[in-house]
Design an enzyme around this catalytic site. Structure first.
Site, PDB file in Angstrom:
ATOM      1  N   ASP A  67     -21.231  30.538  76.752  1.00 41.24           N
ATOM      2  CA  ASP A  67     -20.627  31.824  77.092  1.00 41.24           C
ATOM      3  C   ASP A  67     -19.153  31.696  77.438  1.00 41.24           C
ATOM      4  O   ASP A  67     -18.609  30.607  77.579  1.00 41.24           O
ATOM      5  CB  ASP A  67     -21.383  32.473  78.272  1.00 41.24           C
ATOM      6  CG  ASP A  67     -21.776  31.459  79.337  1.00 41.24           C
ATOM      7  OD1 ASP A  67     -20.973  30.554  79.622  1.00 41.24           O
ATOM      8  OD2 ASP A  67     -22.891  31.559  79.877  1.00 41.24           O
ATOM      9  N   ASN A 136     -30.487  34.635  89.981  1.00 42.21           N
ATOM     10  CA  ASN A 136     -31.350  35.741  89.537  1.00 42.21           C
ATOM     11  C   ASN A 136     -32.165  35.367  88.299  1.00 42.21           C
ATOM     12  O   ASN A 136     -32.787  36.223  87.684  1.00 42.21           O
ATOM     13  CB  ASN A 136     -30.520  37.000  89.272  1.00 42.21           C
ATOM     14  CG  ASN A 136     -29.492  36.809  88.159  1.00 42.21           C
ATOM     15  OD1 ASN A 136     -29.385  35.732  87.573  1.00 42.21           O
ATOM     16  ND2 ASN A 136     -28.731  37.856  87.876  1.00 42.21           N
ATOM     17  N   HIS A 138     -30.902  33.951  85.499  1.00 43.28           N
ATOM     18  CA  HIS A 138     -30.215  34.019  84.205  1.00 43.28           C
ATOM     19  C   HIS A 138     -29.980  32.623  83.629  1.00 43.28           C
ATOM     20  O   HIS A 138     -29.838  31.643  84.354  1.00 43.28           O
ATOM     21  CB  HIS A 138     -28.912  34.825  84.290  1.00 43.28           C
ATOM     22  CG  HIS A 138     -27.772  34.129  84.988  1.00 43.28           C
ATOM     23  ND1 HIS A 138     -27.071  34.705  86.019  1.00 43.28           N
ATOM     24  CD2 HIS A 138     -27.174  32.939  84.783  1.00 43.28           C
ATOM     25  CE1 HIS A 138     -26.123  33.892  86.415  1.00 43.28           C
ATOM     26  NE2 HIS A 138     -26.154  32.807  85.683  1.00 43.28           N
ATOM     27  N   GLU A 143     -28.759  38.190  81.659  1.00 45.10           N
ATOM     28  CA  GLU A 143     -29.134  38.724  82.961  1.00 45.10           C
ATOM     29  C   GLU A 143     -30.523  39.365  82.917  1.00 45.10           C
ATOM     30  O   GLU A 143     -31.013  39.740  81.840  1.00 45.10           O
ATOM     31  CB  GLU A 143     -28.112  39.772  83.408  1.00 45.10           C
ATOM     32  CG  GLU A 143     -26.703  39.227  83.564  1.00 45.10           C
ATOM     33  CD  GLU A 143     -26.485  38.528  84.895  1.00 45.10           C
ATOM     34  OE1 GLU A 143     -25.713  39.027  85.712  1.00 45.10           O
ATOM     35  OE2 GLU A 143     -27.104  37.453  85.106  1.00 45.10           O
TER      36      GLU A 143
END
Length: 237
Positions: A67, A136, A138, A143
């Site tokens: 990313d 979380n 990811h 996400e």
């Protein structure tokens, strides 16, 4: 699924570096999928050290990163291109033209996402994908959501991700709110996946990822379905 529990962060980094170095030694033309963030820094330092000692050769290796922040170019100290240059690429003999990261400055984001997917396909896919794990759940910047995003896409970062990344920026308002990230499909099509997770604060989310239901609400849970997943953790199991 193979799980290794390290007794220290240094041991975790060395174990992960051992797995990556074995890939490079056995298959010098490997396509490595690379990650950023704090988790892989020790691993990259170990790989660079072994290169300096003459144990590793990266001259034929190709890399594709997961990313990049949208709106940051490679000269920005907070960009992932800059991160990779600082922590690995400048310290080994990899050819920079063989290192690939999404273009966070692309005007046509959809075209950039298609280009990145086509690039990965043209390379024959990823041989070994290195991953970290967000608080979380990811992986990359995929996400929690209502569905698994298959292909490279532009994502709105969740509040917990923005908070976690704020430590790398002087001000909270400087933290990018979007990123271009490799999709779940490209990650899952990697021949091997190496997940490194350190810290007691990741215990709950790691357990949910590895042993809970497979759900896009915990994106990393899909890794349970991969046929060649290795997990190296420290104080997280």
């Amino acid at each position: 699924m193979k799980i290794y529990e390290a007794h220290s962060m240094g041991e975790m980094s060395r174990k992960a570096a051992n797995i990556i170095s074995a890939q490079v030694i056995l298959y010098p033309h490997s396509v490595l999928g690379l990650a950023t963030g704090s988790s892989p820094i020790g691993t990259y330092e170990q790989l660079a050290d072994w290169y300096k000692k003459g144990d590793l050769d990266f001259s034929e290796v190709t890399t594709v990163n997961l990313d990049e922040y949208r709106g940051l170019d490679g000269s920005s100290e907070q960009s992932y291109r800059y991160f990779m240059n600082q922590h690995l690429f400048s310290k080994v003999n990899i050819k920079l033209e063989r290192t690939h990261i999404p273009n966070g400055m692309a005007e046509d984001v959809e075209a950039e996402c298609r280009r990145y997917d086509e690039l990965i396909a043209s390379l024959g896919g990823i041989d070994l994908q290195l991953l970290g794990l967000g608080h979380n759940g990811h992986i990359g910047f995929n996400e929690p959501s209502g569905a698994f995003e298959k292909t490279t896409h532009c994502v709105d970062l969740g509040e917990s991700t923005i908070q976690a990344n704020s430590r790398f920026f002087e001000r909270m308002e400087d933290v990018p709110r979007q990123a271009i990230t490799m999709g779940i499909k490209s990650i899952m099509q990697a021949k091997k996946i190496l997940l490194i997770v350190g810290g007691e604060d990741k215990k709950e989310i790691l357990h949910r990822s590895l042993f809970g239901p497979v759900t896009p609400n915990v994106p990393a849970s899909i890794l349970q379905l991969h046929p060649n997943l290795t997990v190296v953790s420290c104080n997280a199991l």
